[in-house]
Design a protein around this motif. Structure first.
Motif, mmCIF file in Angstrom:
data_model
loop_
_atom_site.group_PDB
_atom_site.id
_atom_site.type_symbol
_atom_site.label_atom_id
_atom_site.label_comp_id
_atom_site.label_asym_id
_atom_site.label_seq_id
_atom_site.Cartn_x
_atom_site.Cartn_y
_atom_site.Cartn_z
ATOM 1 N N TRP A 217 0.876 -1.082 0.073
ATOM 2 C CA TRP A 217 -0.131 -0.092 -0.052
ATOM 3 C C TRP A 217 0.828 1.320 -0.024
ATOM 4 C CZ3 TRP A 217 -4.732 -1.366 -1.346
ATOM 5 C CH2 TRP A 217 -5.090 -2.397 -1.047
ATOM 6 N N GLY A 218 2.058 1.252 -0.750
ATOM 7 C CA GLY A 218 2.827 2.490 -0.867
ATOM 8 C C GLY A 218 3.673 2.570 0.107
ATOM 9 N N GLY A 219 3.909 1.794 1.186
ATOM 10 C CA GLY A 219 4.964 1.917 2.159
ATOM 11 C C GLY A 219 6.114 0.648 1.998
ATOM 12 N N ARG A 220 7.098 1.063 2.613
ATOM 13 C CA ARG A 220 8.257 0.058 2.548
ATOM 14 C C ARG A 220 7.962 -0.927 3.736
ATOM 15 N NH1 ARG A 220 12.789 -0.098 -0.139
ATOM 16 N NH2 ARG A 220 12.753 2.013 -1.109
ATOM 17 N N VAL A 221 8.266 -2.299 3.319
ATOM 18 C CA VAL A 221 8.311 -3.148 4.345
ATOM 19 C C VAL A 221 9.464 -3.999 4.477
ATOM 20 C CG1 VAL A 221 5.731 -3.562 4.742
ATOM 21 C CG2 VAL A 221 7.066 -4.511 2.891
ATOM 22 N N GLU A 222 9.624 -4.423 5.808
ATOM 23 C CA GLU A 222 11.033 -5.154 6.109
ATOM 24 C C GLU A 222 10.590 -6.504 6.448
ATOM 25 O OE1 GLU A 222 13.310 -2.868 8.694
ATOM 26 O OE2 GLU A 222 13.744 -1.191 7.138
#
Ligand SMILES: NC(=O)c1ccc[n+]([C@@H]2O[C@H](COP(=O)([O-])OP(=O)(O)OC[C@H]3O[C@@H](n4cnc5c(N)ncnc54)[C@H](OP(=O)(O)O)[C@@H]3O)[C@@H](O)[C@H]2O)c1
Length: 250
Positions: A217-222
């Motif tokens: 949803w547009g956000g960077r995830v780790e």
């Protein structure tokens, strides 16, 4: 004990209401359909009169960044003072695991909702759930360009709505914790693998590509942005069992 379920007609709300009904609790399934609107305040005072517990399972009709923030902020600004006046002893809200570990508009709105609850003075428990299995198609659609679904190979642990509702009901019937409780599905696996298994099982021919740069949803995830960091309460329904149940119900 009177329990008000805000959003009592929604995916989780209707299942939670069914559990309360089955267990013989007095409840109100509150939503605009039943004349209770947390945005306008309509019907709120009447619904809350004599209630001991409020379970807030409402969701914004629009997921656009500003609309969803306004929805959760306005709702809490209306619900929480009304609960204080009515003497409600436990506010339960359903939030999302990892909302403070990755950035997107919907998660920012849920963080704002949680902060208002924590500051309200009304005894509360916030239940943070991982993504619902019912949401997998929406995730695939939102990550697709043409026939390719790009997802980061981070850990993912979705939970079935049929597991969320009983856990929410259990929390609501227990004393307030004034804290966050995390719940998740029984199976943890890379995001791209779970979505690929889902698409294959439902006969969707789109191909899933593992892409460490893909956003959620547009956000960077780790690696562990979307899963509980501590030991969560686990549901029982994994992807295969959920697919079996969904296909049987279709
Ligand atoms: N999707 C996920 O993966 C996920 C994961 C963790 C947590 N959550 C959270 O779970 C919660 C419940 O989600 P859901 O999927 O069950 O929601 P949903 O199926 O979209 O249902 C939304 C409910 O909110 C009600 N509602 C909408 N506007 C309202 C208003 N102004 N006043 C009162 N009620 C209103 C709707 O009533 P009507 O039927 O009358 O429109 C409906 O009952 C949400 O807070 C969401 O953030 C979601």
């Amino acid at each position: 004990m009177k329990i008000v379920v805000i959003g009592g007609t929604g995916l989780i709300g209707s299942k939670t209401v069914a559990i309360l009904r089955q267990r013989g609790h007095e409840f109100v399934a509150a939503s605009p359909q039943s004349g209770v609107n947390t945005i306008t305040g309509e019907g709120l005072k009447e619904a809350l009169a004599g209630a001991q517990v409020v379970i807030d399972l409402a969701n914004s009709p629009s997921f656009e960044d500003r609309a969803v923030l306004e929805f959760f902020e306005t709702s809490e600004h209306n619900i929480l003072p009304a609960e204080a006046v009515a003497g409600v002893g436990h506010h339960v809200a359903l939030s999302i695991v990892g909302i403070d570990r990755t950035d997107n508009g919907y998660f920012r709105a849920k963080v704002a909702q949680e902060k208002l609850i924590e500051a309200s003075g009304v005894p509360y428990t916030i239940v943070r759930a991982t993504q619902f299995l019912e949401f997998l198609r929406g995730i695939a659609d939102s990550s697709a360009v043409g026939n390719t679904v790009r997802l980061p190979p981070v850990m993912f642990q979705p939970i079935a709505a049929d597991d969320v509702a009983p856990l929410v009901a259990e929390v609501a019937l227990a004393p307030p914790r004034n804290d966050i409780v995390e719940i998740a599905g029984p199976e943890r696996a890379p995001f791209n693998e779970i979505i690929a298994r889902y698409l294959k099982a439902v006969g969707d021919s789109r191909q899933v590509m593992s892409d460490p740069e893909a956003r959620y949803w547009g956000g960077r995830v780790e690696e562990r942005s979307l899963v509980p960091l501590a030991e969560p309460r686990l549901g029982r329904i994994g992807l295969d069992e959920w697919l079996r149940r969904s296909q049987a119900a279709a």
